[in-house]
Enzyme design. Structure first.
Site, mmCIF file in Angstrom:
data_model
loop_
_atom_site.group_PDB
_atom_site.id
_atom_site.type_symbol
_atom_site.label_atom_id
_atom_site.label_comp_id
_atom_site.label_asym_id
_atom_site.label_seq_id
_atom_site.Cartn_x
_atom_site.Cartn_y
_atom_site.Cartn_z
ATOM 1 N N SER A 1 7.234 10.659 9.026
ATOM 2 C CA SER A 1 7.835 9.617 8.779
ATOM 3 C C SER A 1 9.197 9.819 8.120
ATOM 4 C CB SER A 1 6.898 8.453 8.072
ATOM 5 O OG SER A 1 7.758 7.302 7.735
ATOM 6 N N ASP B 1 11.059 4.357 11.050
ATOM 7 C CA ASP B 1 10.645 3.176 10.620
ATOM 8 C C ASP B 1 11.785 2.156 10.373
ATOM 9 O OD1 ASP B 1 8.184 4.641 8.678
ATOM 10 O OD2 ASP B 1 7.778 3.399 10.415
ATOM 11 N N GLY C 1 5.995 -1.326 4.582
ATOM 12 C CA GLY C 1 7.153 -1.654 4.018
ATOM 13 C C GLY C 1 7.629 -0.338 3.012
ATOM 14 N N GLY D 1 6.666 4.005 1.563
ATOM 15 C CA GLY D 1 5.707 5.182 1.522
ATOM 16 C C GLY D 1 4.922 5.531 0.181
ATOM 17 N N ASP E 1 -1.144 5.240 10.462
ATOM 18 C CA ASP E 1 -0.013 5.351 9.498
ATOM 19 C C ASP E 1 -0.383 4.631 8.228
ATOM 20 O OD1 ASP E 1 3.326 4.096 9.829
ATOM 21 O OD2 ASP E 1 2.511 5.457 8.384
ATOM 22 N N GLY F 1 -0.486 6.596 4.008
ATOM 23 C CA GLY F 1 -1.448 7.454 3.015
ATOM 24 C C GLY F 1 -2.498 8.628 3.808
ATOM 25 N N SER G 1 5.012 10.803 2.654
ATOM 26 C CA SER G 1 5.273 11.758 1.580
ATOM 27 C C SER G 1 4.547 13.065 1.593
ATOM 28 C CB SER G 1 4.676 10.709 0.247
ATOM 29 O OG SER G 1 3.371 10.256 0.707
HETATM 30 C C1 DX5 Z 1 5.210 2.161 5.784
HETATM 31 C C2 DX5 Z 1 5.664 3.128 6.785
HETATM 32 C C3 DX5 Z 1 4.853 4.410 6.951
HETATM 33 C C4 DX5 Z 1 5.360 5.242 5.573
HETATM 34 C C5 DX5 Z 1 4.314 6.278 5.588
HETATM 35 O O1 DX5 Z 1 5.489 0.923 6.204
HETATM 36 O O2 DX5 Z 1 5.426 2.696 8.009
HETATM 37 O O3 DX5 Z 1 5.422 5.093 8.016
HETATM 38 O O4 DX5 Z 1 6.653 5.779 5.556
HETATM 39 O O5 DX5 Z 1 4.597 7.032 4.188
HETATM 40 P P1 DX5 Z 1 3.043 7.737 3.582
HETATM 41 O O6 DX5 Z 1 2.554 8.769 4.405
HETATM 42 O O7 DX5 Z 1 3.905 8.414 2.327
HETATM 43 O O8 DX5 Z 1 2.058 6.721 3.090
#
Ligand code: DX5
Length: 218
Positions: free
Chosen positions: A7, A34, A143, A145, A176, A178, A199
């Site tokens: 992402s 996103d 919303g 990461g 998607d 965590g 992340s």
């Molecule tokens: C949050 C995004 C995700 C996010 C994932 O709303 O839709 O795609 O970027 O980030 P991580 O993998 O760090 O949770």
């Protein structure tokens, strides 16, 4: 094989083209894009101009997710800008308008997806299941990461896997939020085909190793 979709929300925007090239070279299957409007979710990210620029510099599969109010207004613009898949939230408009949005995407020869927020039941997918190319289950509140994986969503992933195996087996199931080397096996065991990770990929220097760690040995 499990697909990995980094992402770019967690990428260094000052070097976005290089960041995308780095994860693609590192084995990414999709690039997760996103789009946030500050209304449907409490954050603002990027839109059509950024996708158009990335499209010029990369042939990667662009997995475009619209976290925007009434996406029917913009699906054509994202297809024109180079999206390979456009994904809308079931909570973002009426069923009829969202079905029209997906029909518009498919009429432009692109793939169409539907996303569920954590608080939305699997049954909300029923009108979309036969036509969807991808279903995305959020395991964090959309919303931002860097949030923690919500294990209470695993049962919903299992349920949707069953529905897809029965109603639309060619449809991919994406998860998607965590996703880490520790939580990825839980999502795959529950039925995920595609894992989005921000992340845990862009937060690492060695992106190829980070992607391999998520892909694991399932
Ligand atoms: C949050 C995004 C995700 C996010 C994932 O709303 O839709 O795609 O970027 O980030 P991580 O993998 O760090 O949770």
């Amino acid at each position: 094989m499990i697909k990995i979709a980094p992402s770019i929300l967690s990428a260094d925007f000052a070097r976005l083209g290089e960041e995308v090239d780095d994860v693609v070279a590192g084995g990414a299957d999709y690039v997760h894009f996103d789009v946030m409007d500050g209304i449907f979710v409490p954050n603002i990210s990027f839109g059509v101009p950024v996708l158009r620029s990335l499209r010029r510099s990369s042939s990667a599969f662009m997995d475009v997710r619209l976290m925007i109010d009434r996406p029917i207004r913009y699906v054509k613009a994202f297809c024109d800008a180079g999206a390979d898949l456009v994904n809308v939230h079931v909570e973002s408009d009426t069923v009829d308008q969202n079905i029209f949005a997906l029909q518009t995407v498919k009429a432009m020869g692109r793939k169409a997806g539907v996303t569920l927020k954590p608080g939305t039941d699997a049954e909300a997918l029923m009108p979309f299941l036969p036509m969807a190319d991808l279903i995305l289950v959020m395991t964090v509140e959309p919303g931002f990461g860097g949030q923690s994986f919500m294990v209470d969503q695993l049962e919903k992933i299992r349920m949707i896997r069953m529905y897809l195996d029965e109603i639309n087996p060619r449809c991919e199931l994406e998860v998607d939020g965590g996703i880490t080397p520790e939580t990825a096996p839980l999502a795959v065991e529950a039925g995920a085909d595609v894992l989005v990770a921000g992340s845990s990929v862009f937060g690492k220097n060695d992106r190829a190793a980070a992607i391999a760690a998520l892909r694991g040995k399932y």
